[in-house]
Design an enzyme around this catalytic site. Sequence first.
Site, PDB file in Angstrom:
ATOM      1  N   GLU A   2       0.844  -1.197   0.000  1.00  0.00           N
ATOM      2  CA  GLU A   2       0.000   0.000   0.000  1.00  0.00           C
ATOM      3  C   GLU A   2       0.876   1.243   0.000  1.00  0.00           C
ATOM      4  O   GLU A   2       1.835   1.331   0.770  1.00  0.00           O
ATOM      5  CB  GLU A   2      -0.905   0.057   1.253  1.00  0.00           C
ATOM      6  CG  GLU A   2      -1.993  -0.983   1.307  1.00  0.00           C
ATOM      7  CD  GLU A   2      -2.834  -0.855   2.582  1.00  0.00           C
ATOM      8  OE1 GLU A   2      -2.750   0.201   3.251  1.00  0.00           O
ATOM      9  OE2 GLU A   2      -3.552  -1.811   2.901  1.00  0.00           O
ATOM     10  N   GLU A   7      -9.568   9.911   4.771  1.00  0.00           N
ATOM     11  CA  GLU A   7      -9.736   8.455   4.670  1.00  0.00           C
ATOM     12  C   GLU A   7     -10.664   8.061   3.530  1.00  0.00           C
ATOM     13  O   GLU A   7     -10.566   6.952   3.000  1.00  0.00           O
ATOM     14  CB  GLU A   7     -10.266   7.892   5.986  1.00  0.00           C
ATOM     15  CG  GLU A   7      -9.227   7.720   7.064  1.00  0.00           C
ATOM     16  CD  GLU A   7      -8.162   6.712   6.685  1.00  0.00           C
ATOM     17  OE1 GLU A   7      -8.505   5.589   6.303  1.00  0.00           O
ATOM     18  OE2 GLU A   7      -6.969   7.076   6.751  1.00  0.00           O
ATOM     19  N   GLU A  56     -13.426   5.656  -1.158  1.00  0.00           N
ATOM     20  CA  GLU A  56     -14.343   4.874  -0.333  1.00  0.00           C
ATOM     21  C   GLU A  56     -15.109   5.821   0.599  1.00  0.00           C
ATOM     22  O   GLU A  56     -14.634   6.164   1.682  1.00  0.00           O
ATOM     23  CB  GLU A  56     -13.592   3.821   0.474  1.00  0.00           C
ATOM     24  CG  GLU A  56     -12.918   2.756  -0.387  1.00  0.00           C
ATOM     25  CD  GLU A  56     -12.259   1.671   0.440  1.00  0.00           C
ATOM     26  OE1 GLU A  56     -12.932   0.671   0.764  1.00  0.00           O
ATOM     27  OE2 GLU A  56     -11.074   1.820   0.778  1.00  0.00           O
ATOM     28  N   LYS A  60     -15.789   4.963   4.427  1.00  0.00           N
ATOM     29  CA  LYS A  60     -14.678   4.761   5.365  1.00  0.00           C
ATOM     30  C   LYS A  60     -14.865   5.656   6.590  1.00  0.00           C
ATOM     31  O   LYS A  60     -15.140   6.847   6.451  1.00  0.00           O
ATOM     32  CB  LYS A  60     -13.355   5.095   4.690  1.00  0.00           C
ATOM     33  CG  LYS A  60     -12.733   3.964   3.896  1.00  0.00           C
ATOM     34  CD  LYS A  60     -11.867   3.108   4.785  1.00  0.00           C
ATOM     35  CE  LYS A  60     -11.100   2.086   3.955  1.00  0.00           C
ATOM     36  NZ  LYS A  60     -10.262   1.226   4.804  1.00  0.00           N
TER      37      LYS A  60
END
Length: 505
Positions: free
Chosen positions: A271, A334, A325, A328
């Site tokens: 990641e 985030e 997303e 999240k």
Amino acid sequence: MTPCCFLEEFLEFALWGIELNHALSYQEPFIGVNIGTDLSDMPHPTQVVALLKAQQIRHVRLYDADQAMLLALAKTGIQVVVTVPNEEILAIGQSNSTAANWVSRNVVAHYPATNITAICVGSEVLTTLPNAAKVLVSAIKYIHSALVASNLDRQVKVSTPLSSSIILDSFPPSQAFFNRSLNPVLVPLLDFLQSTGSYLMLNIYPYYDYMQSNGVIPLDYALFKSLPPNKEAVDSNTLLHYTNVFDAMVDAAYFAIAFLNYTNIPVVVTESGWPSKGGSNEPDATVDNANTYNSNLIKHVFNKTGTPKHPGIAVSTYIYELYNEDMKPGPLSEKNWGLFDANGTPIYILHLTESGAVLANDTSNNTFCIAKDGADPKMLQAALDWACGPGKVECSPLLQGQPCYEPDNVIAHANYAFDTYYHKMGKTPDACDFNGVATISTSDPSHGSCLFPGSVGKNGTLGNFTAPSMNSTNSDSSAYKFSSDLRIRSLLMVAGFLLWGVVLL
């Protein structure tokens, strides 16, 4: 440490480096993407695969082993990493049969139609689920035994992604070591990785390193931007020069592995990325910074630059992540790490000229004039002043409150001014020079509501520009005002950067 002891350890590490270089030299580096699913409107697996194909993404990592996604990925040739979710580790780590059932259901049932190449056993277990740490290696071994039983252990590697936060004293890299309290898990893990020919999976986030450094780490150093030699970070033990956080963290991992006397264990970054939007306390989570980081990361991997310790040995990396997303939890950033929204629309167009077809998500075949990577800020500022003054570019969109004001920095503003002038002059090559600080690109630098001349907007419309009035003075004076503001900011950044150099050296 005495000079004699350090020399002995350094020579041992040098020999280890030769072995590692030999082990990695045949591997072709790749860029992959992580696919998270915390979206309120998650695309259907077939839509996800269509996007992967369109972007020529050949490597993906899933955070589970979703059956519909694995079926959609079948016969595409895309290399897939599946994951044992953290909540299943305790059960698998205590039962060989549970591990065998998991492999049978999620790997054997789909292979080889779906090209599964690795299994992540959990994700950052040591730092997010410490109660499962005691069975983590057992879970990994049980999963591997199930692969052996199915004759798939050579095709499918097993490892577990670790947070880079477990590496302590990470700069200078030569002094790095793993958190010693984790050695009861890390030592048998490294033993397993070495004996099975697998790799250490590491999550590296220069964004967080930068945010938590209290100004010690310059933004350019985190974003892979070019630094003059006297601004590079120097490892005082090895005298190796580091130009970015990513390489320093990768080499810190290699040194930490060697500190525990293991060799030939390569690192794969599972990641890494940068958020494109954040809250009021996250001012550097911007579209421009996200684009810069991910574009430079992709080029860094494909150029096979390697790290200072292992030049020419690129570290394959999975970008975090494919989609924003929106479900999240946590801060606004985030929800905004994605390259695309749920509709498959790019959050930004990556600057990937001459970096291959992977994620080259501009299909308009237009050309744009932008600032060169590493261009001197003072020269950029002078060129920007000229474009908005004698060059008679209409620079009012760059004023505060206007569509192209953000990100408020000299590079972003120069990009707009340069490209507007380039199009105004008929896109001739000599109209994109600006004393050597500009270059022609096929990647659209438009972002948000700021559409550059010739840009194809998200609704399919072309971005327009208005030629300035020859006797207009308002836009010119306004342009000089924001240029002055940028000059002041540049001086402040240089002062902070010099202080950072003193701290590091």
